[in-house]
Design a protein around this motif. Structure first.
Motif, PDB file in Angstrom:
ATOM      1  N   GLU A 673       0.829  -1.206   0.000  1.00  0.00           N
ATOM      2  CA  GLU A 673       0.000   0.000   0.000  1.00  0.00           C
ATOM      3  C   GLU A 673       0.863   1.255   0.000  1.00  0.00           C
ATOM      4  O   GLU A 673       0.527   2.253  -0.653  1.00  0.00           O
ATOM      5  N   VAL A 677       0.851   4.378  -3.153  1.00  0.00           N
ATOM      6  CA  VAL A 677       0.470   5.784  -2.969  1.00  0.00           C
ATOM      7  C   VAL A 677       1.267   6.727  -3.876  1.00  0.00           C
ATOM      8  O   VAL A 677       0.680   7.498  -4.652  1.00  0.00           O
ATOM      9  N   GLU A 681      -0.025   8.818  -7.348  1.00  0.00           N
ATOM     10  CA  GLU A 681       0.108  10.270  -7.419  1.00  0.00           C
ATOM     11  C   GLU A 681       0.918  10.684  -8.654  1.00  0.00           C
ATOM     12  O   GLU A 681       0.626  11.689  -9.301  1.00  0.00           O
TER      13      GLU A 681
END
Length: 703
Positions: A673, A677, A681
């Motif tokens: 996880e 991220v 982005e």
């Protein structure tokens, strides 16, 4: 208009149905087959030889060259080994096609090559497949030709169940035997068995083949491990029940036709909530046939998709941020002489048999909520349950206002004198009819909901077999039926005894009833206050299989031995660890070889642009700022990648088992996880032409 085909004509044309048996078998053999199917006795070898020849002749007439014992190992999918009907040529060199009763009844795949959880060692290879006469053989077209598929159970040399079907069949016999005791107490002496029936609704996603093939995560993991949200998701609620697009409609048409030929009663199709998500629902069938047919449905969905340049995704959560997929397992019990034990009738407060059955189910689900939760556990389902798109991980029963009120009256006063009516819904339009309402609304947030004459177990994952949930349901209900029958069969005053037992069960187990919003935080707190378990992940649910309570339950009805339960516990821990490891390695590969190199190339282009703009005497602040933002995220991503690589190596080096599985859940998943991220982005910042993989917008909206 498209070409018209006759559904009645093609239905089950590729199935060796009872009707085809009747046409092709001598009367005495057909009579023996029916007796075995209805009463469970063993078919004689002489009769099996006759059936085998008729089955082979029918299959060969329809183009079959091979047969297979089609079984369901602990992988959760199906397995098959193809043998041709070919034997030695005769003296004149003519090829003979033969198939014996012995070959029909028994096969021998390599048992050591399938998950066994220690029941089989590597050197212990022998295993047996045994013909399930109650589930009809069918023809399947494969790349190798037409194959005769014979549904079978799969057991080890020592007799342990190595599959999903054997325990299911055992559980069906157990619930039938115990339910018969109940219905006979109420005077139904004509019933010879009680049948568990199931209808498994199947959700799935369809994506374009070319885009799919550019996503290693979809290929290896079945879900997207990277991906920023598309500008539009499901927030407009315009996809659910929306107009089916032409390409998808063509797929559904061919899917239906293939399923109907295989005897699958595909009935309902529609768009689901998420973009590119759809659902197919069948008509109810006997539980073991429904389980077999659901496997056929999933396999056929994937096969037909290929012919339309699509790929079918059955993972529970292919895309983050939009609804995942599940399977609604509709379960009921009925006698062979037409009595549905879950039909409350017009006045359920006066239907004593129904109230007893309901009370027994309440007790069963309350007592074994942990087991029921485990039966719906798989790796992908961890992304759904409790995520405000599927039932919570807390097991509860929804009864609706009418039955909840009946239960309340029985608990409080011992007598249910009134029963709420559904009433009439007036549309307010003169030419539209007034509608007779059901006695209760539905609750889509409930994991185990009564829906009129059945229970809908809504927790099951879309890629999972429905064998385990139904095995568990049958077993836990059989246990309470047995307990109730033991009490009532000894009672001097049956009417008083059954009244007292209903009140006792409902009073003790009313905590399991919840009609409210299962998504709310208030329910999580209330469930904790009631003492209901909240098992949040697959690995936390696994050891419920081997508690003293569970072992006693399954051994009592000879559904599982303790060794078989321990083997499944081991297989589940290994499956979880291996699945997460594949996902982690796929992320590492995509990040290292696709995303980071693509972003690096883009940052060089940006840097060159900054220099060129500055040399031209213009303001390069926008380009510089973008370059800085991307470079910062790239550093974060590289650091997260290094961390995941380190954690994955630690995890894969651990001994297989519970500790390793929990390490994957607590450490590896968290590191995955953390890597996603900054990657997601970056996807929002980098030029789409440069981004190396199709985006959510490409996958969800360009089908």
């Amino acid at each position: 208009m498209s070409e018209v085909f006759n559904v009645e004509k093609i239905f089950a044309e590729n199935v060796f149905t009872l009707g085809k048996m009747k046409e092709r078998l001598p009367k005495n053999v057909f009579k023996e087959v029916k007796k075995v199917m209805e009463q469970g006795e063993e078919l004689s070898l002489s009769a099996a030889d006759v059936v085998a020849k008729a089955m082979k002749d029918w299959a060969v007439e329809n183009g079959a060259t091979h047969y297979t014992h089609w079984f369901q190992p602990l992988t959760g999918i199906t397995a098959e080994k193809h043998d041709s009907f070919v034997t030695h040529p005769d003296e004149e060199g003519r090829m003979l096609m033969e198939f014996s009763g012995k070959e029909l009844i028994k096969g021998e795949p390599d048992a050591s090559s399938f998950p066994s959880g220690g029941l089989r060692s590597t050197f212990e290879a022998r295993g047996y497949t045994a013909w399930d006469i109650t589930s009809p053989a069918f023809l399947k077209e494969a790349g190798t030709g037409v194959i005769l598929c014979i549904p079978t159970a799969f057991c080890s040399y020592k007799g342990e169940a190595l599959d999903k079907k054997t325990p299911l069949l055992r559980s069906m016999e157990a619930v039938s035997e115990q339910a018969l005791r109940i219905v006979r107490l109420f005077g139904n002496t004509q019933a010879k068995k009680v049948v568990a029936s199931v209808g498994a609704e199947q959700e799935y996603f369809l994506v374009d083949k070319d885009k799919y093939l550019q996503r290693p995560d979809l290929i290896f993991a079945g879900r997207t491990l990277f991906g920023a949200p598309a500008p539009k998701g499901q927030e407009m609620e315009d996809h659910y029940f929306g107009v089916i697009r032409e390409r998808i409609g063509a797929y559904m048409k061919d899917l239906n036709e293939e399923l109907w030929k295989l005897g699958v009663t595909a009935k309902t199709q529609h768009n689901e909530v998420a973009p590119a998500q759809h659902e197919l629902a069948p008509v109810y069938e006997t539980a073991n046939i429904a389980v077999d047919h659901n496997q056929v449905v999933m396999e056929t969905m994937k096969r037909v998709a290929i012919h339309h340049d699509l790929r079918c995704l059955l993972h529970e959560k292919p895309f983050a941020g939009v609804n995942g997929s599940g399977k609604h397992n509709n379960w009921s019990l009925g006698t062979d002489n037409g009595v549905n034990l879950l039909d409350p009738g017009d006045t359920p407060n006066e239907n004593i048999q129904f109230l007893l059955v309901l009370a027994c189910i309440m007790k069963a689900v309350d007592t074994h909520g942990d087991l029921l939760r485990q039966s719906a556990s798989d790796v992908g389902n961890d992304h759904r349950l409790g995520a405000n798109e599927a039932p919570p991980a807390i097991i509860s029963i929804f009864l609706g206002e009418q039955l909840e009120d009946v239960v309340r009256q029985l608990v409080e006063t011992g007598i249910a004198e009134t029963c709420k009516e559904g009433g009439v819904l007036k549309t307010g339009v003169s030419y539209l009819p007034d509608l007779v309402k059901d006695a209760t609304d539905r609750n889509r947030t409930s994991p185990f909901a009564f829906t009129g004459n059945k229970f809908e177990f809504r927790m099951v994952g879309s890629a999972d077999s429905v064998a385990s949930p139904n095995t568990t349901l049958n077993a836990i209900v059989a246990e309470v039926f047995c307990e109730a029958a033991d009490i009532l069969e000894k009672a001097d005053d049956f009417d008083l005894a059954v009244h007292d037992l209903i009140k006792e069960y409902m009073n003790k187990h009313q905590r399991i009833i919840f009609n409210g919003d299962g998504y709310s935080e208030e329910w999580v707190k209330e469930a904790e206050r009631r003492g209901l378990p909240n098992i949040k992940s697959m690995v936390e649910a696994v050891d419920t299989l081997t508690t003293e309570k569970s072992v006693k339950l399954f051994e009592r009805f000879a559904i599982f031995t303790k060794a078989e339960l321990e083997s499944r516990e081991e297989v589940l821990y290994e499956t979880y660890a291996k699945t997460i490891n594949i996902e982690a390695l796929t992320m590492i590969d995509m990040a290292s070889k696709q995303i980071i190199p693509a972003v690096m190339r883009y940052t060089k282009t940006l840097a060159d642009t900054v220099i060129a703009v500055k040399e031209a005497g213009a303001d390069a602040s926008v380009q510089s700022e973008l370059l800085g933002s991307i470079s910062k995220k790239l550093v974060e991503m590289k650091a997260a990648l290094a961390k995941l690589e380190e954690i994955e190596q630690q995890a894969s080096a651990m001994p297989e088992g519970k500790e390793q599985a929990f390490f994957y859940k607590d450490q590896v998943v968290e590191a995955m996880e953390a890597l996603r991220v900054p990657a997601d982005e970056l996807e929002k910042l980098v030029d789409k032409e440069v981004w190396p993989i199709p985006t959510y917008a490409d996958l969800l909206f360009e089908v």
